[in-house]
Design an enzyme around this catalytic site. Structure first.
Site, PDB file in Angstrom:
ATOM      1  N   ASP A   1       0.836  -1.188   0.000  1.00  0.00           N
ATOM      2  CA  ASP A   1       0.000   0.000   0.000  1.00  0.00           C
ATOM      3  C   ASP A   1       0.878   1.248   0.000  1.00  0.00           C
ATOM      4  O   ASP A   1       1.765   1.397   0.835  1.00  0.00           O
ATOM      5  CB  ASP A   1      -0.880  -0.005   1.254  1.00  0.00           C
TER       6      ASP A   1
ATOM      7  N   TYR B   1       2.579   9.933   0.153  1.00  0.00           N
ATOM      8  CA  TYR B   1       3.672   9.347   0.937  1.00  0.00           C
ATOM      9  C   TYR B   1       5.049   9.569   0.314  1.00  0.00           C
ATOM     10  O   TYR B   1       6.061   9.521   1.015  1.00  0.00           O
ATOM     11  CB  TYR B   1       3.474   7.840   1.113  1.00  0.00           C
TER      12      TYR B   1
ATOM     13  N   LYS C   1      -3.126   5.853  -3.901  1.00  0.00           N
ATOM     14  CA  LYS C   1      -4.256   6.712  -3.553  1.00  0.00           C
ATOM     15  C   LYS C   1      -4.126   8.097  -4.179  1.00  0.00           C
ATOM     16  O   LYS C   1      -3.024   8.636  -4.320  1.00  0.00           O
ATOM     17  CB  LYS C   1      -4.349   6.858  -2.021  1.00  0.00           C
TER      18      LYS C   1
ATOM     19  N   HIS D   1      -8.043   9.109  -1.360  1.00  0.00           N
ATOM     20  CA  HIS D   1      -7.359   9.071  -0.068  1.00  0.00           C
ATOM     21  C   HIS D   1      -8.210   9.651   1.058  1.00  0.00           C
ATOM     22  O   HIS D   1      -8.229   9.122   2.175  1.00  0.00           O
ATOM     23  CB  HIS D   1      -6.031   9.834  -0.172  1.00  0.00           C
TER      24      HIS D   1
END
Length: 331
Positions: A59, A64, A94, A127
């Site tokens: 994931d 990120y 996401k 997200h």
């Protein structure tokens, strides 16, 4: 299960997603939401170690900054023969809040795929049910940069991602029943997954029941209570109830929490780059909690989920949205 040796990928159960044409998703995956805390090479090393141990589900997210490292690790795993091809791993990413504009959804996924060096995602998620003005991710954001969320337009663009074959399945994250109620009436493809916080101190019973009724699979982030934005103690890892159960079962508190989540029919995203903890996190599938254990866990006091306002600076004004519109805490 013995504490030595590795868990094979075949030993990890899988769940068939209720919509889309993605292959079955392993019920436990490794999250890479480390953002500013580690070096890029640490993410690549952790993913490779996880693949060696038997993880096949990973994931990431545009926010990120770990998409490229995850892609590099999967490519390296193929070169080393740890997996035969990219098709053996299940990859989720996401769409961030600054990308939640109908005309930006498909281009944003194409950018994510370029970062990952992949032709498709197994699962693509919205997200947050929050929209911010277009631009690079900013955390926290200015309150005046919040925009009304176009649930219909954004979800229709997500459906286009699936129709184009760029994502095998699509879903959401941090959506409450209220947000799902705004999405489902015009959805021609039901979200396959809603990824939300689930753990023994955040059991989300109302939301999980709703998702089950609507045919949406729930996936847990922070299954060990890791979402601590204001420095409070970790109510999962410090739970006396869970510690008592762990001692009686010869397990760790983390394993008890993960096993409880799994027994709810919820799949799991764990986040650790420690190889021994990665190994322990896979040792969930040859034992179970007792009815007494489950009763004790059901009675653990529940924490109140944090709303979306924490993503913005406390100063300034929400000029385009009401603060209740960006609240993803289930009431």
């Amino acid at each position: 299960m013995a504490s030595t040796g590795s868990t094979t990928a075949a030993a990890v159960p899988e769940v068939a997603l209720p919509s889309g044409d993605a292959k079955p998703m392993p019920v436990i995956g490794l999250g890479t939401a480390v953002m500013f805390h580690v070096r890029p090479e640490d993410t690549q090393d952790a993913v490779l170690a996880a693949i060696e141990l038997g993880f096949r589900c990973f994931d990431t997210a545009y926010l990120y900054g770990t998409e490229r490292q995850l892609g590099d690790a999967v490519a390296e795993a193929v070169r080393r023969g740890l997996v035969r091809s990219r098709e053996e791993v299940f990859v989720t990413s996401k769409l961030w809040c600054t990308q939640c504009h109908p005309d930006l959804v498909v281009p944003s996924l194409r950018e994510t795929l370029q970062n990952l060096q992949m032709e498709y995602l197994d699962l693509y998620l919205i997200h947050q049910p929050i929209c911010q003005k277009p631009g690079p991710p900013v955390f926290p954001a200015k309150r005046e940069d919040a925009r009304p969320f176009d649930f219909k337009g954004v979800w229709q663009a997500m459906e286009e991602c699936q129709r184009l074959g760029l994502a095998r399945a699509i879903g959401v994250s941090n959506f409450t029943t209220k947000h799902l109620d705004k999405t489902l009436p015009f959805a021609t493809i039901t979200p396959a997954v809603n990824q939300v916080e689930v753990n023994p101190v955040c059991q989300q019973q109302k939301l999980r029941t709703y998702c089950a009724e609507k045919g949406i699979h729930v996936q847990a982030f922070s299954p060990l209570g890791g979402q601590s934005w204001n420095g409070e103690a970790n109510a999962v890892l410090e739970s006396e109830v869970l510690a008592e159960i762990a001692k009686a079962r010869g397990k760790s508190v983390a394993q008890v929490s993960l096993r409880w989540v799994y027994e709810q029919g919820v799949s799991i995203v764990v986040k650790t780059y420690n190889k021994e903890r990665l190994r322990q996190n896979l040792e969930l599938f040859d034992w179970e909690l007792t009815d007494e254990d489950r009763l004790k866990i059901s009675q653990i006091p529940q924490k109140k989920l944090q709303g979306g306002a924490f993503m913005f600076y406390p100063e300034g004004e929400f000029t385009s949205v009401d603060i209740s519109e960006i609240n993803f805490a289930e009431e």
